[in-house]
Design a protein around this motif. Structure first.
Motif, PDB file in Angstrom:
ATOM      1  N   ARG A 129       0.833  -1.213   0.000  1.00  0.00           N
ATOM      2  CA  ARG A 129       0.000   0.000   0.000  1.00  0.00           C
ATOM      3  C   ARG A 129       0.860   1.253   0.000  1.00  0.00           C
ATOM      4  N   ILE A 130       1.978   1.206   0.730  1.00  0.00           N
ATOM      5  CA  ILE A 130       2.912   2.348   0.746  1.00  0.00           C
ATOM      6  C   ILE A 130       3.461   2.540  -0.665  1.00  0.00           C
ATOM      7  N   ALA A 131       3.892   1.438  -1.290  1.00  0.00           N
ATOM      8  CA  ALA A 131       4.418   1.514  -2.660  1.00  0.00           C
ATOM      9  C   ALA A 131       3.365   2.077  -3.610  1.00  0.00           C
ATOM     10  N   ALA A 132       2.123   1.650  -3.448  1.00  0.00           N
ATOM     11  CA  ALA A 132       1.045   2.131  -4.316  1.00  0.00           C
ATOM     12  C   ALA A 132       0.805   3.630  -4.124  1.00  0.00           C
ATOM     13  N   CYS A 133       0.889   4.092  -2.900  1.00  0.00           N
ATOM     14  CA  CYS A 133       0.727   5.531  -2.647  1.00  0.00           C
ATOM     15  C   CYS A 133       1.860   6.322  -3.282  1.00  0.00           C
ATOM     16  N   ASP A 134       3.097   5.828  -3.083  1.00  0.00           N
ATOM     17  CA  ASP A 134       4.262   6.526  -3.637  1.00  0.00           C
ATOM     18  C   ASP A 134       4.237   6.559  -5.161  1.00  0.00           C
ATOM     19  N   ALA A 135       3.611   5.562  -5.785  1.00  0.00           N
ATOM     20  CA  ALA A 135       3.564   5.473  -7.248  1.00  0.00           C
ATOM     21  C   ALA A 135       2.158   5.735  -7.781  1.00  0.00           C
ATOM     22  N   ASN A 136       1.347   6.477  -7.049  1.00  0.00           N
ATOM     23  CA  ASN A 136      -0.043   6.682  -7.452  1.00  0.00           C
ATOM     24  C   ASN A 136      -0.140   7.297  -8.845  1.00  0.00           C
ATOM     25  N   THR A 137      -1.261   7.057  -9.478  1.00  0.00           N
ATOM     26  CA  THR A 137      -1.475   7.538 -10.844  1.00  0.00           C
ATOM     27  C   THR A 137      -2.478   8.695 -10.910  1.00  0.00           C
ATOM     28  N   VAL A 138      -2.780   9.292  -9.775  1.00  0.00           N
ATOM     29  CA  VAL A 138      -3.739  10.397  -9.787  1.00  0.00           C
ATOM     30  C   VAL A 138      -3.047  11.758  -9.749  1.00  0.00           C
ATOM     31  N   GLY A 139      -1.728  11.765  -9.905  1.00  0.00           N
ATOM     32  CA  GLY A 139      -1.002  13.022 -10.035  1.00  0.00           C
ATOM     33  C   GLY A 139      -0.663  13.726  -8.736  1.00  0.00           C
ATOM     34  N   VAL A 140      -0.659  13.006  -7.618  1.00  0.00           N
ATOM     35  CA  VAL A 140      -0.326  13.609  -6.332  1.00  0.00           C
ATOM     36  C   VAL A 140       1.070  13.145  -5.929  1.00  0.00           C
ATOM     37  N   ALA A 141       1.929  14.099  -5.616  1.00  0.00           N
ATOM     38  CA  ALA A 141       3.291  13.754  -5.188  1.00  0.00           C
ATOM     39  C   ALA A 141       3.248  13.159  -3.780  1.00  0.00           C
ATOM     40  N   VAL A 142       3.560  11.876  -3.687  1.00  0.00           N
ATOM     41  CA  VAL A 142       3.598  11.177  -2.406  1.00  0.00           C
ATOM     42  C   VAL A 142       4.947  10.457  -2.337  1.00  0.00           C
ATOM     43  N   SER A 143       5.616  10.603  -1.194  1.00  0.00           N
ATOM     44  CA  SER A 143       6.939   9.994  -1.026  1.00  0.00           C
ATOM     45  C   SER A 143       7.100   9.497   0.408  1.00  0.00           C
ATOM     46  N   ILE A 144       6.246   8.578   0.793  1.00  0.00           N
ATOM     47  CA  ILE A 144       6.263   8.098   2.176  1.00  0.00           C
ATOM     48  C   ILE A 144       7.613   7.480   2.504  1.00  0.00           C
ATOM     49  N   ARG A 145       8.103   6.622   1.644  1.00  0.00           N
ATOM     50  CA  ARG A 145       9.372   5.944   1.913  1.00  0.00           C
ATOM     51  C   ARG A 145      10.540   6.917   1.986  1.00  0.00           C
ATOM     52  N   SER A 146      10.666   7.786   1.000  1.00  0.00           N
ATOM     53  CA  SER A 146      11.827   8.666   0.994  1.00  0.00           C
ATOM     54  C   SER A 146      11.693   9.830   1.973  1.00  0.00           C
ATOM     55  N   THR A 147      10.501  10.088   2.459  1.00  0.00           N
ATOM     56  CA  THR A 147      10.324  11.124   3.475  1.00  0.00           C
ATOM     57  C   THR A 147      10.598  10.560   4.859  1.00  0.00           C
ATOM     58  N   LEU A 148      10.017   9.412   5.168  1.00  0.00           N
ATOM     59  CA  LEU A 148      10.177   8.837   6.506  1.00  0.00           C
ATOM     60  C   LEU A 148      11.471   8.047   6.689  1.00  0.00           C
ATOM     61  N   GLY A 149      11.915   7.356   5.639  1.00  0.00           N
ATOM     62  CA  GLY A 149      13.089   6.490   5.760  1.00  0.00           C
ATOM     63  C   GLY A 149      14.311   7.183   6.348  1.00  0.00           C
ATOM     64  N   PRO A 150      14.772   8.285   5.758  1.00  0.00           N
ATOM     65  CA  PRO A 150      15.945   8.971   6.304  1.00  0.00           C
ATOM     66  C   PRO A 150      15.702   9.528   7.710  1.00  0.00           C
ATOM     67  N   ALA A 151      14.496  10.003   7.973  1.00  0.00           N
ATOM     68  CA  ALA A 151      14.188  10.532   9.309  1.00  0.00           C
ATOM     69  C   ALA A 151      14.233   9.413  10.348  1.00  0.00           C
ATOM     70  N   LEU A 152      13.748   8.237   9.978  1.00  0.00           N
ATOM     71  CA  LEU A 152      13.787   7.096  10.895  1.00  0.00           C
ATOM     72  C   LEU A 152      15.223   6.637  11.132  1.00  0.00           C
ATOM     73  N   ALA A 153      16.041   6.641  10.088  1.00  0.00           N
ATOM     74  CA  ALA A 153      17.447   6.239  10.241  1.00  0.00           C
ATOM     75  C   ALA A 153      18.179   7.210  11.164  1.00  0.00           C
ATOM     76  N   ALA A 154      17.930   8.498  11.002  1.00  0.00           N
ATOM     77  CA  ALA A 154      18.559   9.495  11.871  1.00  0.00           C
ATOM     78  C   ALA A 154      18.066   9.342  13.312  1.00  0.00           C
ATOM     79  N   LEU A 155      16.794   9.063  13.472  1.00  0.00           N
ATOM     80  CA  LEU A 155      16.223   8.876  14.803  1.00  0.00           C
ATOM     81  C   LEU A 155      16.851   7.661  15.482  1.00  0.00           C
ATOM     82  N   SER A 156      17.006   6.595  14.745  1.00  0.00           N
ATOM     83  CA  SER A 156      17.624   5.392  15.284  1.00  0.00           C
ATOM     84  C   SER A 156      19.063   5.666  15.715  1.00  0.00           C
ATOM     85  N   ALA A 157      19.818   6.353  14.881  1.00  0.00           N
ATOM     86  CA  ALA A 157      21.222   6.680  15.203  1.00  0.00           C
ATOM     87  C   ALA A 157      21.292   7.549  16.460  1.00  0.00           C
ATOM     88  N   ALA A 158      20.404   8.534  16.545  1.00  0.00           N
ATOM     89  CA  ALA A 158      20.404   9.424  17.716  1.00  0.00           C
ATOM     90  C   ALA A 158      20.006   8.662  18.972  1.00  0.00           C
TER      91      ALA A 158
END
Length: 164
Positions: A129-158
């Motif tokens: 479902r995350i992949a489907a949102c990020d690749a949606n075909t209705v013309g809305v910019a969605v980037s759940i993985r690339s928005t949360l992924g780096p923030a989660l990695a930084a949070l884990s490191a901290a």
């Protein structure tokens, strides 16, 4: 400070010097000189990333409603909220449990936070479902993985640095 995701992102960038990536861009997962980021910086960046994802999902819901397709309406009203419920409440609770990230609060809540971050990271990377949102075909910019992924990695490191 305004509650809008854009205002939060601007504040994080201006005050903390951390930039939440635009859709499709990657953010650094470490602080200055490759060190673990400061806890408060990582926490605020994660909260801003969550707010950005909320804003993206809201825009996607609106676009899906406008299609006047019964299936898309069900996805917008039931599917998207359920998808967010899979990870957001647990991550927010773990952030609160880690407190200010210092001393006893991080030692007490750090393990749960690291587990939540790991689970959320695996979820956003593997959920269709995350992949489907990020690749949606209705013309809305969605980037759940690339928005949360780096923030989660930084949070884990901290968090790991704060637990030592």
């Amino acid at each position: 400070m305004s509650d809008s995701a854009t205002a939060k992102q601007d504040w994080v960038s201006r005050v903390l010097g951390v930039t939440i990536p635009a859709p499709g861009q990657k953010a650094p997962t470490t602080g200055a000189h490759g060190a673990a980021p400061d806890w408060n910086t990582a926490r605020v960046a994660c909260e801003a990333a969550l707010a950005a994802v909320d804003q993206q999902i809201a825009a996607l819901q609106l676009a899906l409603r406008k299609t006047n397709d019964d299936g898309m309406l069900v996805i917008s009203e039931i599917g998207l909220p359920a998808m967010m419920a899979e990870f957001k409440p647990r991550l927010v609770a773990a952030l609160q449990g880690a407190g200010d990230g210092g001393g006893a609060s991080m030692k007490a809540g750090g393990t749960a936070l690291l587990k939540a971050v790991q689970d959320v990271s695996l979820y956003i990377e593997g959920d269709k479902r995350i992949a489907a949102c990020d690749a949606n075909t209705v013309g809305v910019a969605v980037s759940i993985r690339s928005t949360l992924g780096p923030a989660l990695a930084a949070l884990s490191a901290a968090a790991e640095a704060g637990m030592q």
